[in-house]
Write a protein that holds these residues in place. Structure first.
Motif, PDB file in Angstrom:
ATOM      1  N   ASN A 350      39.040  34.503  46.097  1.00 51.03           N
ATOM      2  CA  ASN A 350      39.993  35.524  45.621  1.00 51.03           C
ATOM      3  C   ASN A 350      40.851  35.857  46.826  1.00 51.03           C
ATOM      4  OD1 ASN A 350      39.864  37.846  43.107  1.00 51.03           O
ATOM      5  ND2 ASN A 350      41.041  38.441  44.904  1.00 51.03           N
ATOM      6  N   HIS A 351      42.154  36.048  46.619  1.00 55.01           N
ATOM      7  CA  HIS A 351      42.966  36.340  47.807  1.00 55.01           C
ATOM      8  C   HIS A 351      42.834  37.790  48.222  1.00 55.01           C
ATOM      9  CE1 HIS A 351      46.857  38.116  46.125  1.00 55.01           C
ATOM     10  NE2 HIS A 351      46.458  37.522  45.027  1.00 55.01           N
ATOM     11  N   GLU A 352      43.181  38.062  49.480  1.00 56.80           N
ATOM     12  CA  GLU A 352      43.123  39.435  49.988  1.00 56.80           C
ATOM     13  C   GLU A 352      44.493  39.953  50.427  1.00 56.80           C
ATOM     14  OE1 GLU A 352      43.500  40.609  53.223  1.00 56.80           O
ATOM     15  OE2 GLU A 352      43.469  38.774  54.417  1.00 56.80           O
ATOM     16  N   GLU A 360      45.810  46.461  42.324  1.00 58.10           N
ATOM     17  CA  GLU A 360      45.469  45.608  41.183  1.00 58.10           C
ATOM     18  C   GLU A 360      45.560  44.136  41.592  1.00 58.10           C
ATOM     19  OE1 GLU A 360      47.954  43.884  39.048  1.00 58.10           O
ATOM     20  OE2 GLU A 360      46.972  43.850  37.099  1.00 58.10           O
ATOM     21  N   ASP A 361      46.588  43.795  42.331  1.00 54.41           N
ATOM     22  CA  ASP A 361      46.824  42.422  42.775  1.00 54.41           C
ATOM     23  C   ASP A 361      46.852  42.407  44.287  1.00 54.41           C
ATOM     24  OD1 ASP A 361      47.606  39.843  43.213  1.00 54.41           O
ATOM     25  OD2 ASP A 361      49.577  40.030  42.298  1.00 54.41           O
ATOM     26  N   PRO A 362      45.761  41.978  44.921  1.00 55.85           N
ATOM     27  CA  PRO A 362      44.567  41.309  44.436  1.00 55.85           C
ATOM     28  C   PRO A 362      43.292  42.095  44.689  1.00 55.85           C
ATOM     29  CG  PRO A 362      44.840  40.725  46.703  1.00 55.85           C
ATOM     30  CD  PRO A 362      45.839  41.840  46.397  1.00 55.85           C
ATOM     31  N   THR A 363      43.388  43.348  45.140  1.00 56.63           N
ATOM     32  CA  THR A 363      42.188  43.981  45.696  1.00 56.63           C
ATOM     33  C   THR A 363      41.121  44.215  44.631  1.00 56.63           C
ATOM     34  OG1 THR A 363      43.619  44.968  47.357  1.00 56.63           O
ATOM     35  CG2 THR A 363      41.391  45.848  47.184  1.00 56.63           C
ATOM     36  N   GLY A 397      47.550  34.943  52.366  1.00 55.66           N
ATOM     37  CA  GLY A 397      48.800  34.249  52.069  1.00 55.66           C
ATOM     38  C   GLY A 397      48.943  33.696  50.674  1.00 55.66           C
ATOM     39  N   GLU A 398      48.253  34.292  49.684  1.00 56.17           N
ATOM     40  CA  GLU A 398      48.419  33.797  48.316  1.00 56.17           C
ATOM     41  C   GLU A 398      49.795  34.144  47.784  1.00 56.17           C
ATOM     42  OE1 GLU A 398      48.214  33.947  43.835  1.00 56.17           O
ATOM     43  OE2 GLU A 398      48.788  35.479  45.256  1.00 56.17           O
ATOM     44  N   GLU A 399      50.243  35.380  48.067  1.00 64.94           N
ATOM     45  CA  GLU A 399      51.486  35.852  47.437  1.00 64.94           C
ATOM     46  C   GLU A 399      52.713  35.002  47.793  1.00 64.94           C
ATOM     47  OE1 GLU A 399      51.493  37.627  45.026  1.00 64.94           O
ATOM     48  OE2 GLU A 399      49.890  39.079  45.072  1.00 64.94           O
ATOM     49  N   PRO A 400      52.900  34.632  49.051  1.00 65.73           N
ATOM     50  CA  PRO A 400      54.084  33.809  49.356  1.00 65.73           C
ATOM     51  C   PRO A 400      54.060  32.444  48.664  1.00 65.73           C
ATOM     52  CG  PRO A 400      53.204  34.816  51.352  1.00 65.73           C
ATOM     53  CD  PRO A 400      52.192  35.066  50.269  1.00 65.73           C
ATOM     54  N   SER A 426      39.264  34.255  41.012  1.00 67.01           N
ATOM     55  CA  SER A 426      39.738  35.450  40.323  1.00 67.01           C
ATOM     56  C   SER A 426      40.877  35.994  41.162  1.00 67.01           C
ATOM     57  CB  SER A 426      38.627  36.482  40.137  1.00 67.01           C
ATOM     58  OG  SER A 426      38.073  36.848  41.372  1.00 67.01           O
ATOM     59  N   ASP A 427      41.605  36.985  40.615  1.00 63.63           N
ATOM     60  CA  ASP A 427      42.769  37.502  41.346  1.00 63.63           C
ATOM     61  C   ASP A 427      42.929  38.962  40.943  1.00 63.63           C
ATOM     62  OD1 ASP A 427      45.404  38.047  42.285  1.00 63.63           O
ATOM     63  OD2 ASP A 427      45.982  35.949  42.137  1.00 63.63           O
ATOM     64  N   THR A 428      43.835  39.269  40.032  1.00 65.78           N
ATOM     65  CA  THR A 428      43.964  40.649  39.565  1.00 65.78           C
ATOM     66  C   THR A 428      42.796  40.973  38.639  1.00 65.78           C
ATOM     67  OG1 THR A 428      45.196  39.966  37.628  1.00 65.78           O
ATOM     68  CG2 THR A 428      46.459  40.429  39.604  1.00 65.78           C
ATOM     69  N   ASN A 429      42.478  42.256  38.513  1.00 66.42           N
ATOM     70  CA  ASN A 429      41.491  42.652  37.509  1.00 66.42           C
ATOM     71  C   ASN A 429      41.882  44.010  36.936  1.00 66.42           C
ATOM     72  OD1 ASN A 429      39.013  41.798  36.202  1.00 66.42           O
ATOM     73  ND2 ASN A 429      38.103  43.644  37.074  1.00 66.42           N
TER      74      ASN A 429
HETATM   75 ZN    ZN Z   1      47.366  37.916  43.198  1.00 62.13          ZN
END
Ligand code: ZN
Length: 755
Positions: A350-352, A360-363, A397-400, A426-429
């Motif tokens: 899962n990205h941080e 929400e995205d991504p915590t 660095g998932e978002e870029p 997983s990512d957002t929840n």
């Molecule tokens: Zn995300």
């Protein structure tokens, strides 16, 4: 194979198809009866551990400050997660890569004619929301990997900015050539919009959030409700990831310090024209200043204006420049070494990193994953020994555009090709229904896990709740019956959009993406400064009980994949999914033929000349040649061998499960099964984009995140490259044949296993 086992197998399959209910006494796939008892004991201990309160406190810490790539708090968070992994007894380290990551320098959107207006490009502080005031640390609103530019041109409204929208413009005599286009977010991945605009000769692209789709048209806006406020802006990457995601300068290899790099001018994934996102508050004066034809009904959004297409008389001045720096990304990698099959890896990530504070995205996903890791660490201390190696990854660095995961996958590609059993993302929840996307061979597996996790609101299983929703939402009696009869959740193809892409699309690793949503309104603050702790704890999973459910889904999946005596891939579902894809391709060609014929008829009969607007008559397109027939035999033969092999494997597998003498595990078969998903790749890659090697799915070239199944053939048909389509039918057919052969060998090995 003994006859008694075969009969038992048949009976077992019958029962499997009829399984229902919230707490069914499932047999665990891939476990002997004795193995299952041990596994169930560990799972019961695990399920009691993830804590909503811990997740809340991790989220409060991780979202306390903006933490985008290269920011001080991004690196501090990586160190903080590392320290936690270590404190839970996991063998953890940070893996660092160096990537091209542009941040804004100059941003300007101004209307220069017929009136003047300068866009604010700012998201103001919301009273009561403390982190919304952290302006000095916030990354300004922008679209990462836009090329630098300074352009002034007439404005054209292009709806969602898809190729079909430009066809509609052409019918109204409006051209985007030499114009700045304004497109609304939605109906495609955002990066498709500037790409298609550039293909049509536009010199700049503005993307805005229309309130009909994302704002007051949906409900009360923040802070009164969860939806996007007037000044809220969706940041996001516009990198042309359809070619490849990750660092633009190091395609196909890990972006280590010494990696060989492309010059920035040669990086093909940076946009061709400047692009900037704006709020609906900033978009309204621009759209209101447009003339030209009135936009057709489906193009009209929720602003209180008459939507026009342009071009002009509105003229816009757009400036975008970035600091094109190389920035570090820090992946936190934690390993639990397998006891008996250590060279088979189950990877969970899962990205941080976030665009801003990112609750929400991504915590929300990250804190659920951390609780899994803590719980598994506790089980290890209590004597649990997973058969296989487990790797937990907190990606940076998932978002870029999936920088951390892609570079890690590329750096470890050889080892992953050999060892990876599965990747679970997983990512957002949020709150609500389980969603799961993934490789067809894991659909039954994830459905079975979902039967053993309780929904916090209804106390049904999360599988049952989702099933009831699918039955309720079914559009036809047939679909309703299918939803009711199947024990398997609808697990759609992945495409792109999160960190599974490197695993499944590049290397062909069986992957799953899971999360909860559909009840709270997670989209309302997506990629804005308002996606923060205050928003999440007022409007989303406020008690973190869906965070706990996500930990349970993720943790049970990891444990079962790591402990199964025989890997629980379901090739019957793979084969039937593939058969469905082959049928769809034939239907696609047929409908292309029918639609072309119909369009040509309309053109010849002059239907396009009729218009309700005499000042702006529509213009007829030219007549097109009809698509030819193609030979689908290679695909059909491949799919049929796959079906036969899968059925044979399933019978052998069920017989093994029913055999009380079987207890040891099947390392040789597993070593072969690990390669099953890899066999669905072609190392030459998809036509024109060699980074994508998986033949079952890829992000669509013109849809972005949305998956295209059997993309090599499908996109060739859609793009009317018929000789290429025929050639790719042969290629994919032989890939399916190779997969069938592997499954057949696995069935033979399983059938001859000494007991
Ligand atoms: Zn995300």
């Amino acid at each position: 194979m003994r006859l008694a086992s075969l009969l038992a197998a048949t009976a077992f399959l019958g029962i499997a198809a009829a399984r229902t209910g919230p707490n069914p006494p499932n047999r665990l796939t891939g476990f002997s009866a004795a193995g299952e008892r041990v596994e169930r004991d560990w799972e019961a201990k695990f399920k009691a551990m993830p804590s909503p309160d811990s997740q809340r406190s991790y989220m409060r810490h991780l979202t306390a400050r903006p933490h985008h790539v290269g920011s001080p708090y991004d690196s501090a968070n990586a160190q903080w997660i590392l320290a936690h992994f270590k404190s839970w007894g996991l063998d953890a380290h940070i893996e660092r890569f160096e990537v091209l990551f542009p941040t804004p320098r100059d941003r300007l959107v101004e209307l220069v004619a017929p009136t003047r207006f300068k866009a604010s490009l700012a998201e103001p502080t919301v009273p009561g929301d403390p982190t919304s005031a952290q302006h000095a640390e916030q990354l300004p609103t922008y679209n990462a990997y836009s090329i630098d530019g300074d352009v002034t041109a007439p404005l054209v409204y292009v709806n969602y900015g898809l190729p079909s929208d430009y066809d509609e413009l052409a019918r109204h005599g409006v051209s985007a050539k030499g114009a700045i286009v304004i497109a609304r977010y939605g109906n495609s991945w955002r990066g498709v919009k500037p790409m298609v605009a550039a293909e049509h000769g536009a010199v700049g692209c503005i993307i805005y959030s229309d309130p009909a789709d994302d704002g007051y048209g949906q409900g009360d806006t923040y802070p009164k409700g969860p939806y996007r406020p007037k000044e809220g802006v969706q940041r996001g990457s516009v990198m042309e990831m359809q070619l490849y995601p990750g660092d633009p300068l190091t395609p196909g290899v890990g972006a280590t310090h010494d990696a060989k790099r492309l010059a920035r001018a040669d990086a093909p994934t940076i946009t061709k024209i400047p692009v900037l996102p704006i709020s609906y508050g900033d978009a309204q004066p621009l759209l209101a200043a447009l003339g030209g034809p009135v936009a057709p009904e489906p193009w009209r959004g929720g602003l209180g204006i008459t939507y026009h297409m342009g071009a002009g008389p509105a003229r816009v001045h757009l400036v975008v420049t970035s600091n094109w720096d190389i920035k570090p990304v820090y992946d936190v990698i934690a390993t639990i070494r397998g006891s008996t099959e250590p060279d088979e890896w189950v990877v969970r990530g899962n990205h941080e990193d976030a665009w801003v504070n990112g609750a929400e995205d991504p915590t929300a996903g990250q804190v659920a994953m951390m609780e899994e890791a803590r719980a598994l660490g506790t089980l290890l201390a209590q004597g649990w020994h997973p058969r296989r190696t487990i790797i937990y990854a907190a990606w940076d660095g998932e978002e870029p555009m999936l920088l951390g995961s892609t570079e890690w996958v590329e750096e470890h590609a050889d080892e992953l090709r050999q060892k990876a059993v599965a990747y679970l993302n997983s990512d957002t929840n949020d709150r609500g229904y389980l969603f799961a996307g993934g490789t067809p061979s894991l659909a039954r597996f994830v459905s079975d896990v979902a039967k053993d996790v309780e929904d916090p609101e209804t106390h049904l299983s999360v599988w049952k709740r989702r099933m009831l929703a699918d039955i309720g939402n079914a559009r036809s009696d047939d679909a309703r019956k299918r939803a009711r009869d199947t024990g398997v959740l609808r697990v759609g193809p992945l495409g792109s959009g999160s960190d599974y892409s490197g695993f499944v699309d590049h290397l062909g690793i069986a992957s799953l993406n899971i999360g909860f949503g559909g009840e709270s309104n997670g989209g309302g603050v997506y990629h804005s400064v308002y996606d923060d702790f205050y928003w999440y704890t007022h409007f989303s999973d406020t008690s973190f009980v869906y965070g706990r459910a996500l930990s349970q889904m993720g943790g049970l999946s990891v444990m079962r994949l790591a402990d199964a005596q025989v890997l629980p891939y379901d090739f019957v579902n793979l084969a039937s999914t593939v058969q469905g894809y082959v049928t769809e391709l034939q239907e696609l060609l047929q409908s292309e033929q029918d639609e072309t014929a119909e369009r040509n008829r309309e053109i010849q009969e002059g239907v396009f000349a009729a218009t309700s607007d005499p000042w702006h008559p529509t213009i007829a397109p030219p007549v097109e040649s009809l698509p030819p027939h193609l030979g689908f035999a290679a695909l059909q033969n491949g799919a049929d061998s796959l079906t036969r092999s899968a059925d044979r494997y399933a019978k052998t597998f069920a017989a093994l499960e029913a055999d009380t003498a079987y207890a040891a595990g099947e390392p040789a078969v597993n070593a072969l099964l690990v390669q099953a998903a890899r066999r669905l790749t072609d190392k030459r890659g998809l036509p024109g984009r060699p980074w994508y090697t998986f033949e079952l799915e890829a992000p669509g070239f013109y849809t972005g995140y949305g998956a295209k199944t059997m993309p090599a053939v499908r996109e060739a048909i859609e793009q009317r490259k018929f000789p290429l389509a025929q050639q790719q039918i042969e290629t994919v057919g032989s890939v399916l044949g190779a997969e069938a052969a592997l499954i057949d060998s696995a069935a033979t090995m399983l059938g001859h296993t000494p007991r």
